[in-house]
Scaffold this motif. Structure first.
Motif, PDB file in Angstrom:
ATOM      1  N   ALA A   6       0.817  -1.220   0.000  1.00  0.00           N
ATOM      2  CA  ALA A   6       0.000   0.000   0.000  1.00  0.00           C
ATOM      3  C   ALA A   6       0.850   1.269   0.000  1.00  0.00           C
ATOM      4  O   ALA A   6       0.625   2.190   0.789  1.00  0.00           O
ATOM      5  CB  ALA A   6      -0.980   0.000   1.179  1.00  0.00           C
ATOM      6  N   LEU A   7       1.856   1.316  -0.864  1.00  0.00           N
ATOM      7  CA  LEU A   7       2.747   2.482  -0.906  1.00  0.00           C
ATOM      8  C   LEU A   7       2.221   3.603  -1.803  1.00  0.00           C
ATOM      9  O   LEU A   7       2.856   4.636  -1.935  1.00  0.00           O
ATOM     10  CB  LEU A   7       4.138   2.054  -1.386  1.00  0.00           C
ATOM     11  CG  LEU A   7       4.942   1.269  -0.363  1.00  0.00           C
ATOM     12  CD1 LEU A   7       6.237   0.770  -0.982  1.00  0.00           C
ATOM     13  CD2 LEU A   7       5.241   2.147   0.849  1.00  0.00           C
ATOM     14  N   GLY A   8       1.077   3.376  -2.435  1.00  0.00           N
ATOM     15  CA  GLY A   8       0.499   4.425  -3.271  1.00  0.00           C
ATOM     16  C   GLY A   8       1.336   4.736  -4.498  1.00  0.00           C
ATOM     17  O   GLY A   8       1.382   5.883  -4.957  1.00  0.00           O
ATOM     18  N   LEU A   9       2.029   3.735  -5.025  1.00  0.00           N
ATOM     19  CA  LEU A   9       2.846   3.956  -6.228  1.00  0.00           C
ATOM     20  C   LEU A   9       1.937   3.845  -7.463  1.00  0.00           C
ATOM     21  O   LEU A   9       1.778   2.777  -8.042  1.00  0.00           O
ATOM     22  CB  LEU A   9       3.985   2.918  -6.284  1.00  0.00           C
ATOM     23  CG  LEU A   9       4.914   2.952  -7.505  1.00  0.00           C
ATOM     24  CD1 LEU A   9       5.472   4.342  -7.745  1.00  0.00           C
ATOM     25  CD2 LEU A   9       6.068   1.974  -7.322  1.00  0.00           C
ATOM     26  N   ASP A  10       1.344   4.968  -7.832  1.00  0.00           N
ATOM     27  CA  ASP A  10       0.432   4.976  -8.983  1.00  0.00           C
ATOM     28  C   ASP A  10       1.183   5.345 -10.267  1.00  0.00           C
ATOM     29  O   ASP A  10       2.393   5.578 -10.244  1.00  0.00           O
ATOM     30  CB  ASP A  10      -0.743   5.936  -8.728  1.00  0.00           C
ATOM     31  CG  ASP A  10      -0.261   7.341  -8.397  1.00  0.00           C
ATOM     32  OD1 ASP A  10       0.923   7.661  -8.665  1.00  0.00           O
ATOM     33  OD2 ASP A  10      -1.060   8.137  -7.871  1.00  0.00           O
ATOM     34  N   GLU A  11       0.462   5.372 -11.388  1.00  0.00           N
ATOM     35  CA  GLU A  11       1.116   5.611 -12.682  1.00  0.00           C
ATOM     36  C   GLU A  11       1.740   7.001 -12.738  1.00  0.00           C
ATOM     37  O   GLU A  11       2.767   7.199 -13.377  1.00  0.00           O
ATOM     38  CB  GLU A  11       0.088   5.450 -13.823  1.00  0.00           C
ATOM     39  CG  GLU A  11      -0.572   4.083 -13.796  1.00  0.00           C
ATOM     40  CD  GLU A  11      -0.742   3.475 -15.182  1.00  0.00           C
ATOM     41  OE1 GLU A  11      -0.592   4.193 -16.183  1.00  0.00           O
ATOM     42  OE2 GLU A  11      -1.012   2.266 -15.246  1.00  0.00           O
ATOM     43  N   ASP A  12       1.112   7.928 -12.046  1.00  0.00           N
ATOM     44  CA  ASP A  12       1.630   9.290 -12.053  1.00  0.00           C
ATOM     45  C   ASP A  12       3.010   9.341 -11.388  1.00  0.00           C
ATOM     46  O   ASP A  12       3.947   9.950 -11.898  1.00  0.00           O
ATOM     47  CB  ASP A  12       0.638  10.206 -11.312  1.00  0.00           C
ATOM     48  CG  ASP A  12       1.167  11.604 -11.189  1.00  0.00           C
ATOM     49  OD1 ASP A  12       1.425  12.219 -12.245  1.00  0.00           O
ATOM     50  OD2 ASP A  12       1.360  12.089 -10.042  1.00  0.00           O
ATOM     51  N   ARG A  13       3.125   8.663 -10.231  1.00  0.00           N
ATOM     52  CA  ARG A  13       4.411   8.652  -9.537  1.00  0.00           C
ATOM     53  C   ARG A  13       5.427   7.846 -10.345  1.00  0.00           C
ATOM     54  O   ARG A  13       6.615   8.183 -10.373  1.00  0.00           O
ATOM     55  CB  ARG A  13       4.240   8.058  -8.137  1.00  0.00           C
ATOM     56  CG  ARG A  13       5.298   8.534  -7.167  1.00  0.00           C
ATOM     57  CD  ARG A  13       4.886   8.174  -5.751  1.00  0.00           C
ATOM     58  NE  ARG A  13       5.858   7.324  -5.115  1.00  0.00           N
ATOM     59  CZ  ARG A  13       5.584   6.462  -4.145  1.00  0.00           C
ATOM     60  NH1 ARG A  13       4.331   6.304  -3.722  1.00  0.00           N
ATOM     61  NH2 ARG A  13       6.527   5.750  -3.579  1.00  0.00           N
ATOM     62  N   MET A  14       4.966   6.788 -11.004  1.00  0.00           N
ATOM     63  CA  MET A  14       5.863   6.003 -11.869  1.00  0.00           C
ATOM     64  C   MET A  14       6.420   6.895 -12.985  1.00  0.00           C
ATOM     65  O   MET A  14       7.606   6.821 -13.311  1.00  0.00           O
ATOM     66  CB  MET A  14       5.105   4.806 -12.439  1.00  0.00           C
ATOM     67  CG  MET A  14       5.984   3.769 -13.101  1.00  0.00           C
ATOM     68  SD  MET A  14       7.208   2.996 -12.003  1.00  0.00           S
ATOM     69  CE  MET A  14       6.260   1.618 -11.364  1.00  0.00           C
ATOM     70  N   ASP A  15       5.557   7.744 -13.555  1.00  0.00           N
ATOM     71  CA  ASP A  15       6.007   8.692 -14.583  1.00  0.00           C
ATOM     72  C   ASP A  15       7.111   9.603 -14.049  1.00  0.00           C
ATOM     73  O   ASP A  15       8.096   9.875 -14.739  1.00  0.00           O
ATOM     74  CB  ASP A  15       4.847   9.586 -15.045  1.00  0.00           C
ATOM     75  CG  ASP A  15       3.925   8.879 -16.037  1.00  0.00           C
ATOM     76  OD1 ASP A  15       4.380   7.931 -16.704  1.00  0.00           O
ATOM     77  OD2 ASP A  15       2.748   9.283 -16.137  1.00  0.00           O
ATOM     78  N   ARG A  16       6.924  10.077 -12.806  1.00  0.00           N
ATOM     79  CA  ARG A  16       7.911  11.005 -12.242  1.00  0.00           C
ATOM     80  C   ARG A  16       9.233  10.280 -11.989  1.00  0.00           C
ATOM     81  O   ARG A  16      10.311  10.805 -12.276  1.00  0.00           O
ATOM     82  CB  ARG A  16       7.377  11.643 -10.958  1.00  0.00           C
ATOM     83  CG  ARG A  16       6.224  12.631 -11.253  1.00  0.00           C
ATOM     84  CD  ARG A  16       5.338  12.853 -10.033  1.00  0.00           C
ATOM     85  NE  ARG A  16       5.994  13.661  -9.019  1.00  0.00           N
ATOM     86  CZ  ARG A  16       5.613  13.675  -7.726  1.00  0.00           C
ATOM     87  NH1 ARG A  16       4.629  12.908  -7.319  1.00  0.00           N
ATOM     88  NH2 ARG A  16       6.236  14.435  -6.870  1.00  0.00           N
ATOM     89  N   TYR A  17       9.162   9.061 -11.439  1.00  0.00           N
ATOM     90  CA  TYR A  17      10.389   8.283 -11.264  1.00  0.00           C
ATOM     91  C   TYR A  17      11.063   8.051 -12.617  1.00  0.00           C
ATOM     92  O   TYR A  17      12.271   8.213 -12.759  1.00  0.00           O
ATOM     93  CB  TYR A  17      10.087   6.926 -10.613  1.00  0.00           C
ATOM     94  CG  TYR A  17       9.913   6.959  -9.102  1.00  0.00           C
ATOM     95  CD1 TYR A  17      10.812   7.633  -8.285  1.00  0.00           C
ATOM     96  CD2 TYR A  17       8.869   6.267  -8.484  1.00  0.00           C
ATOM     97  CE1 TYR A  17      10.665   7.658  -6.901  1.00  0.00           C
ATOM     98  CE2 TYR A  17       8.713   6.279  -7.098  1.00  0.00           C
ATOM     99  CZ  TYR A  17       9.604   6.972  -6.319  1.00  0.00           C
ATOM    100  OH  TYR A  17       9.468   6.984  -4.955  1.00  0.00           O
TER     101      TYR A  17
END
Lengths: 208, 208
Positions: free
Chosen positions: A140-151
């Motif tokens: 449940a770390l909240g790693l969504d597609e938006d955060r994946m994009d930023r990484y």
């Protein structure tokens, strides 16, 4: 130099060096007599490389043998450098026995397409990413597609540095890609911890 | 809920829960009688946290106890939470028996100062970075201070994403930092492989 000197120079015990020689991880020295041989700087370099792959890269000796095979393989052209290197890295990175489920893999393929990366859809690292992303979901770390994009944006910057430093010569290039990918991982991991500290201290100072 | 229900809810055996209670990893329930107590959602969350730290984070119960002490300490501010989480990660990541030599560690301290990062000079990740950098030197990867600067710039972007997603609540923050740091590492490693492929394909296409 003799084996005892190679040991002193490389910091690796004589017994271990003999083991490397038996296993073909270290090329033979120039024979001087039935019981002794002469070693040079190429042996010191090789021993240090095996140590680095083993201790920092965390690879097994069997995997290191495969890595050495690829990087010393003659006639590898530059176009195939990355594929050869990646095949080795896939073997080296075989940590998790479970595959990602089909849904996770498809999510990664969809994300890559949306993100605009040009990647072979059968690339084995897609599965690695799917598994790693799944583990973050379970926690449940909240790693969504938006955060994946930023990484991904920042990682693309890292990969640009990686690729820009690959030498022209094919053999040197394979060596550089394999070792650079494996040995720079721990550098980036340590940098991430340090950068987190820097960024959170700065945020404390300028924050509300 | 009773202990058996807490066990069913959290998926942890009653015997293990009793052990957690004895060791202080789990706070006591509200006493109902000499032999029974009542547990609530805070107990379910705590058990899940202990499990995640133990199984996913790979921490020992002794280390988990220290993390829990920090996060339940009244008046723990956000900065201390992050630093406590990082100390935990150092212990969790204790892989290599050898320390870096003094020269390598000093090179990292000098580089950090020149780079302008605000880092505790005794931070144990400095030693990690020194060892990893040394291994790259031994493999002759040409990882000089200039390239370290370029990597660091992109890693700082990653750390900024990390820190911006840390929740306000101290307990949630430690959970997020410890698990997020450990579980996002493999995501970044896989992304780096994929990004290398994308970047080199793009370079092949637009190159000379």
């Amino acid at each position: 130099m003799r084996l005892a000197e190679l040991s002193a120079e490389s910091g690796v015990a004589v017994a271990t060096l003999k083991y490397y020689l038996r296993e073909g991880l270290l090329h033979p020295g120039r024979t001087l007599s039935r019981t002794s041989a002469d070693y040079d700087e190429s042996h010191v370099d090789r021993v240090r490389l095996v140590r680095a792959l083993s201790e920092v890269g965390g690879l097994s000796l069997a995997t290191i043998e495969q890595v050495l095979e690829v990087i010393t393989e003659p006639g590898t052209d530059r176009l195939h450098v990355l594929e050869a290197a990646q095949r080795t890295l896939v073997r080296a990175g075989a940590r998790t026995p479970d595959g990602a489920d089909g849904g996770s893999t498809q999510r990664v393929r969809d994300w890559i397409e949306r993100h605009g990366w040009e990647i072979d859809p059968m690339d084995p690292f897609i599965d690695d990413l799917a598994r790693a992303w799944e583990a973050c979901d379970h926690a449940a770390l909240g790693l969504d597609e938006d955060r994946m994009d930023r990484y991904a944006e920042h990682v693309e910057g890292i990969a640009t540095v990686d690729v820009s430093t690959v030498p022209e010569d094919p053999e040197a290039a394979v060596r550089h890609v394999v070792l650079g990918t494996l040995l720079v991982d721990p550098v980036l991991v340590a940098l991430r911890r340090l950068a987190q500290q820097h960024v959170s201290r700065r945020a404390e100072r300028v924050g509300p």
